[in-house]
Motif scaffolding. Structure first.
Motif, PDB file in Angstrom:
ATOM      1  N   MET A 211      36.574  60.898  42.185  1.00 43.90           N
ATOM      2  CA  MET A 211      36.728  62.238  42.037  1.00 43.90           C
ATOM      3  C   MET A 211      35.541  62.746  41.814  1.00 43.90           C
ATOM      4  SD  MET A 211      40.463  62.676  40.068  1.00 43.90           S
ATOM      5  CE  MET A 211      40.104  64.592  40.352  1.00 43.90           C
ATOM      6  N   TYR A 212      34.882  62.535  40.756  1.00 47.65           N
ATOM      7  CA  TYR A 212      33.675  62.665  40.156  1.00 47.65           C
ATOM      8  C   TYR A 212      32.544  61.855  40.392  1.00 47.65           C
ATOM      9  CZ  TYR A 212      35.627  67.368  38.886  1.00 47.65           C
ATOM     10  OH  TYR A 212      36.295  68.474  38.876  1.00 47.65           O
ATOM     11  N   ASN A 213      31.315  62.088  40.533  1.00 44.84           N
ATOM     12  CA  ASN A 213      30.326  60.980  40.364  1.00 44.84           C
ATOM     13  C   ASN A 213      30.445  60.119  38.940  1.00 44.84           C
ATOM     14  OD1 ASN A 213      27.137  60.343  39.568  1.00 44.84           O
ATOM     15  ND2 ASN A 213      27.327  60.418  41.753  1.00 44.84           N
ATOM     16  N   PHE A 214      30.279  58.931  39.207  1.00 49.65           N
ATOM     17  CA  PHE A 214      30.259  57.922  38.220  1.00 49.65           C
ATOM     18  C   PHE A 214      28.990  58.449  37.060  1.00 49.65           C
ATOM     19  CE2 PHE A 214      32.798  54.419  40.060  1.00 49.65           C
ATOM     20  CZ  PHE A 214      34.040  55.123  40.191  1.00 49.65           C
ATOM     21  N   HIS A 215      28.215  58.697  37.481  1.00 46.56           N
ATOM     22  CA  HIS A 215      27.046  58.783  36.711  1.00 46.56           C
ATOM     23  C   HIS A 215      27.067  60.050  35.728  1.00 46.56           C
ATOM     24  CE1 HIS A 215      24.785  55.258  37.739  1.00 46.56           C
ATOM     25  NE2 HIS A 215      24.839  55.261  38.923  1.00 46.56           N
TER      26      HIS A 215
ATOM     27  N   ILE B 242      37.960  62.579  30.170  1.00 41.13           N
ATOM     28  CA  ILE B 242      38.800  61.674  31.156  1.00 41.13           C
ATOM     29  C   ILE B 242      39.474  62.612  31.895  1.00 41.13           C
ATOM     30  CG2 ILE B 242      38.789  59.758  29.120  1.00 41.13           C
ATOM     31  CD1 ILE B 242      41.568  60.489  28.698  1.00 41.13           C
ATOM     32  N   ALA B 243      39.615  63.864  31.787  1.00 44.70           N
ATOM     33  CA  ALA B 243      40.615  64.485  32.864  1.00 44.70           C
ATOM     34  C   ALA B 243      39.728  64.499  34.123  1.00 44.70           C
ATOM     35  CB  ALA B 243      40.666  65.889  32.137  1.00 44.70           C
ATOM     36  N   TYR B 244      38.356  64.192  34.263  1.00 42.97           N
ATOM     37  CA  TYR B 244      37.624  64.203  35.449  1.00 42.97           C
ATOM     38  C   TYR B 244      37.655  62.953  36.145  1.00 42.97           C
ATOM     39  CZ  TYR B 244      34.933  68.247  33.765  1.00 42.97           C
ATOM     40  OH  TYR B 244      34.780  69.577  33.405  1.00 42.97           O
TER      41      TYR B 244
ATOM     42  N   GLN C  95      41.207  54.667  36.247  1.00 42.40           N
ATOM     43  CA  GLN C  95      40.360  54.861  35.440  1.00 42.40           C
ATOM     44  C   GLN C  95      40.445  55.451  34.054  1.00 42.40           C
ATOM     45  OE1 GLN C  95      37.317  57.563  37.084  1.00 42.40           O
ATOM     46  NE2 GLN C  95      36.534  56.010  38.545  1.00 42.40           N
ATOM     47  N   ILE C  96      41.658  56.392  33.909  1.00 44.91           N
ATOM     48  CA  ILE C  96      42.151  56.556  32.830  1.00 44.91           C
ATOM     49  C   ILE C  96      43.009  55.743  32.026  1.00 44.91           C
ATOM     50  CG2 ILE C  96      43.568  58.509  31.798  1.00 44.91           C
ATOM     51  CD1 ILE C  96      43.006  60.249  34.016  1.00 44.91           C
TER      52      ILE C  96
ATOM     53  N   ASP D  92      49.105  66.134  28.169  1.00 48.72           N
ATOM     54  CA  ASP D  92      49.508  66.865  29.364  1.00 48.72           C
ATOM     55  C   ASP D  92      48.619  67.188  30.440  1.00 48.72           C
ATOM     56  OD1 ASP D  92      52.271  66.003  28.653  1.00 48.72           O
ATOM     57  OD2 ASP D  92      52.946  67.829  28.133  1.00 48.72           O
ATOM     58  N   PHE D  93      47.606  67.995  29.799  1.00 44.17           N
ATOM     59  CA  PHE D  93      46.654  68.561  30.595  1.00 44.17           C
ATOM     60  C   PHE D  93      45.840  67.650  31.345  1.00 44.17           C
ATOM     61  CE2 PHE D  93      43.699  67.942  27.120  1.00 44.17           C
ATOM     62  CZ  PHE D  93      42.518  67.865  27.978  1.00 44.17           C
ATOM     63  N   VAL D  94      45.820  66.259  31.030  1.00 44.44           N
ATOM     64  CA  VAL D  94      45.088  65.368  31.700  1.00 44.44           C
ATOM     65  C   VAL D  94      45.998  65.099  32.774  1.00 44.44           C
ATOM     66  CG1 VAL D  94      44.199  62.998  31.542  1.00 44.44           C
ATOM     67  CG2 VAL D  94      43.744  64.250  29.660  1.00 44.44           C
TER      68      VAL D  94
END
Length: 320
Positions: free
Chosen positions: A1-5, A66-68, A73-74, A91-93
């Motif tokens: 989803m997002y760049n790991f770095h 961690i929501a990203y 991964q979570i 919940d929001f995660v």
């Protein structure tokens, strides 16, 4: 989803922003590999004596980061310690991982779904292989992406011309199908399969496939063997695919069936759902009705609907 770095830099920035006591109190595996970067690189038994600990990061801070991440991964980070485990349940995660119209999916798939479940438990329930319409359909959310997938069984779920005539068609019990049964064609002059589904698909673009196997597979002395004795006629004329939707979309394509001995996903067409808050009806067909020759030796498992983006990420969809 997002760049790991990018994500890892958020963790590292947080670690050195909050004034926590010591790395020596870390209660997780120091060799933990997070997104390709090992946390052990930040630990030095001889030189590091003070600094923040991952175990003492505020739960809300961990949850925000961690929501990203993607669900796998979570779940991996949840095994680190209590703070990460608690944050991974927020919940929001998981709200952002669920399909936007998940409340409609719950109403469609489950009869009495508990109303007090957290979002992570809802996500887990949707990721299971859920039966629909008397077991003729299977619906699930892909664990890694949160995208909806659907399968329609050849047994009762699809309309097959002549399927009740045992001179032409038979149902075979097999471990190679999600439905444990496939339709087997010995021979016919007129090959026609129709299906339809009325379902609240989340907004997006979807692809419809037929999962087909030329030849009849079975086990012999514990090994898989394929009998291709009845395979014929599929190289003479292509099979025709058609797809219609309730909002006027139409797609037609054709393809020769090939590769005896292997299950192959044949792409019938794509459709787009604009409004995930209403139900979309999809009708589709697969035909080879040239009566100048017979065809046979075909196993039909199911019709599958996957997000179109899976054609790039799922190798098994790149066969046809």
């Amino acid at each position: 989803m997002y760049n790991f770095h990018f994500i890892s830099s958020l963790f590292y920035e947080t670690l050195f922003t909050f004034p926590f006591p010591s790395f020596n109190n870390l209660n997780f595996n120091p060799n933990f590999n997070f997104m390709g970067l090992r946390f052990s690189s930040f630990l030095s038994n001889s030189t590091v004596s003070s600094g923040p600990t991952l175990g003492e990061l505020p739960e809300s801070c961990v949850a925000s980061i961690i929501a990203y991440m993607d669900p796998p991964q979570i779940c991996q980070l949840a095994t680190l310690n209590r703070a990460f485990r608690a944050a991974s349940s927020a919940d929001f995660v998981w709200e952002s991982k669920l399909p936007p119209n998940y409340h409609l999916l719950l109403a469609k798939i489950f009869q009495d779904f508990p109303i007090n479940l957290g979002k992570r438990d809802i996500y887990t329930s949707l990721c299971r292989l859920n039966s629909l319409d008397g077991g003729t359909k299977k619906v699930w959310v892909d664990k890694g992406t949160g995208k909806l997938c659907l399968a329609i069984s050849s047994s009762k779920g699809l309309s097959i011309t002549g399927v009740d005539d045992r001179r032409y068609w038979n149902y075979i019990i097999t471990e190679e199908s999600r439905f444990s049964t496939v339709a087997y064609l010995q021979h016919t002059w007129w090959f026609e399969v129709d299906g339809e589904i009325d379902f609240p698909f989340p907004a997006g673009t979807y692809s419809l496939f037929f999962r087909i196997h030329l030849g009849r597979a079975y086990k012999r002395f514990g090994r898989r063997v394929c009998n291709t004795e009845h395979v014929h006629g599929w190289d003479k004329k292509p099979v025709q695919f058609q797809l219609w939707t309730s909002d006027g979309q139409y797609v037609a394509s054709q393809c020769f069936l090939k590769e005896p001995g292997n299950w192959t996903f044949y792409h019938a067409g794509d459709f787009t759902v604009e409004d995930g808050n209403s139900s979309t009806k999809v009708k589709f067909s697969m035909t080879q009705i040239d009566c100048t020759h017979t065809k046979g030796g075909l196993c039909l498992d199911s019709a599958f609907i996957y997000p179109s983006e899976f054609k790039k990420s799922k190798a098994f969809l790149n066969c046809s």
